[in-house]
Write a protein that holds these residues in place. Structure first.
Motif, mmCIF file in Angstrom:
data_model
loop_
_atom_site.group_PDB
_atom_site.id
_atom_site.type_symbol
_atom_site.label_atom_id
_atom_site.label_comp_id
_atom_site.label_asym_id
_atom_site.label_seq_id
_atom_site.Cartn_x
_atom_site.Cartn_y
_atom_site.Cartn_z
ATOM 1 N N LYS A 58 1.272 -1.231 -0.142
ATOM 2 C CA LYS A 58 0.106 -0.124 0.391
ATOM 3 C C LYS A 58 0.809 0.845 -0.118
ATOM 4 O O LYS A 58 1.750 0.981 0.783
ATOM 5 C CB LYS A 58 -1.182 -0.146 1.550
ATOM 6 N N SER A 60 -0.027 5.864 -0.399
ATOM 7 C CA SER A 60 -1.259 6.953 -0.136
ATOM 8 C C SER A 60 -1.640 6.829 -1.012
ATOM 9 O O SER A 60 -3.067 7.095 -1.255
ATOM 10 C CB SER A 60 -0.216 8.070 0.482
ATOM 11 N N SER A 61 -0.733 7.135 -2.404
ATOM 12 C CA SER A 61 -1.847 7.928 -3.685
ATOM 13 C C SER A 61 -2.969 6.387 -4.103
ATOM 14 O O SER A 61 -3.626 6.492 -4.466
ATOM 15 C CB SER A 61 0.048 7.520 -4.812
ATOM 16 N N VAL A 63 -3.903 4.144 -3.025
ATOM 17 C CA VAL A 63 -4.979 4.123 -1.479
ATOM 18 C C VAL A 63 -5.904 5.585 -2.003
ATOM 19 O O VAL A 63 -7.262 4.836 -1.632
ATOM 20 C CB VAL A 63 -4.300 4.724 -0.338
ATOM 21 N N GLU A 64 -5.924 6.501 -2.684
ATOM 22 C CA GLU A 64 -6.144 7.511 -2.627
ATOM 23 C C GLU A 64 -6.895 7.335 -3.750
ATOM 24 O O GLU A 64 -8.358 7.500 -3.771
ATOM 25 C CB GLU A 64 -5.584 8.423 -2.176
ATOM 26 N N TRP A 65 -6.246 5.823 -4.816
ATOM 27 C CA TRP A 65 -6.893 6.447 -6.105
ATOM 28 C C TRP A 65 -7.946 5.465 -6.078
ATOM 29 O O TRP A 65 -9.036 5.142 -6.429
ATOM 30 C CB TRP A 65 -5.517 6.327 -6.930
ATOM 31 N N GLU A 67 -10.212 4.264 -3.499
ATOM 32 C CA GLU A 67 -11.529 4.878 -2.672
ATOM 33 C C GLU A 67 -12.077 6.130 -3.717
ATOM 34 O O GLU A 67 -12.536 5.802 -3.545
ATOM 35 C CB GLU A 67 -10.571 5.797 -1.703
ATOM 36 N N THR A 68 -10.971 6.596 -4.738
ATOM 37 C CA THR A 68 -11.625 7.959 -5.381
ATOM 38 C C THR A 68 -12.736 6.473 -6.467
ATOM 39 O O THR A 68 -13.499 6.854 -6.787
ATOM 40 C CB THR A 68 -10.790 8.217 -6.391
#
Length: 267
Positions: A58, A60-61, A63-65, A67-68
């Motif tokens: 994992k 941060s980028s 995980v962010e994508w 979730e998006t």
């Protein structure tokens, strides 16, 4: 500067791509197919990003994508269900009409009616889900049971669609074989008959293309409800890809219908 901006804006608003876009988005079917494409493309990207996260760890980028795209998938799924609330009434009417359609034999009428009836039940279950789960206007004692009945009806509708397409292909093949035999006899002696055969061959070729497309869409879309019902253990990526492909096919059909409608109005 303002004149240049005005000229560019005028040119853009009068361009053919803009006309096509407006024609397409003015159609409810066009918007639904566009949202469906976004829904299944987001589902496919969620699957691919999930695999990448599992293999590379994992970040941060990522995980962010992830979730998006999950939010995009969930939002578009709900939006489409709200948009087609009440659509089951139209499918019920189409099912009755299919049973009395002229120019179609009994098998063709029955398969068409089963397809429309299955979609009616599926859409009715979706409508109940929206009224109960999304809007909270109706209390459902067993929402999961309603959803499963809807998915089963969707399976029946898609099987009937695929069977109907295969039946059309069979009939087209028989007619093409008969036409070839007739053409051999009239080709040298009857020019008018030969031209009529050529026109019918072209019509049959178009019917074959349409039936093939219907068969492919039915088979690919079938992956979605059988996965949801747990009837077949399909890969999530395969299901998302199947939905994306049939969405593109549906978008092309919607664009063709929108263009035909605009041309008819222009006349």
């Amino acid at each position: 500067m303002s004149n240049l901006v005005y000229a560019a804006a005028t040119s853009l608003s009068n361009s053919k791509p803009m006309d096509k876009y407006v024609q397409y988005t003015n159609s409810l079917m066009g918007r639904d197919k566009l949202f469906r494409f976004g829904q299944y493309l987001a589902r496919l990207l969620v699957y691919l990003l999930g695999r990448r996260t599992a293999s590379h760890g994992k970040s941060s980028s990522l995980v962010e994508w992830l979730e998006t795209f999950r939010k995009v998938q969930t939002t578009l799924t709900t939006t489409r269900k709200v948009m087609r609330t009440g659509k089951f009434v139209d499918f019920a009417r189409q099912s009755v009409k299919a049973l009395t359609e002229r120019g179609v034999d009994e098998v063709g009428r029955l398969l068409s009616a089963v397809h429309k009836a299955g979609m009616c039940i599926f859409m009715a279950a979706d409508t109940l889900g929206v009224l109960g789960n999304t809007l909270g206007l109706v209390r459902l004692r067993n929402a999961q049971s309603v959803t499963r009945w809807g998915q089963r009806a969707w399976v029946a509708a898609l099987v009937a669609q695929a069977a109907g397409a295969a039946y059309k292909l069979h009939n087209v093949g028989l007619r093409q074989a008969d036409l070839q035999r007739v053409r051999k006899h009239v080709e040298k002696t009857d020019r008018l008959g030969s031209r009529e055969c050529a026109v019918e061959e072209q019509m049959l070729a178009q019917q074959r293309v349409a039936a093939n497309k219907q068969l492919v869409q039915g088979v690919l879309d079938l992956a979605i409800p059988v996965k949801n019902l747990g009837l077949v253990d399909l890969n999530e990526g395969m299901v998302a890809l199947a939905g994306t492909v049939t969405s593109v096919m549906g978008m092309r059909d919607a664009m063709s219908k929108a263009s035909a409608g605009a041309a008819a109005k222009a006349k």
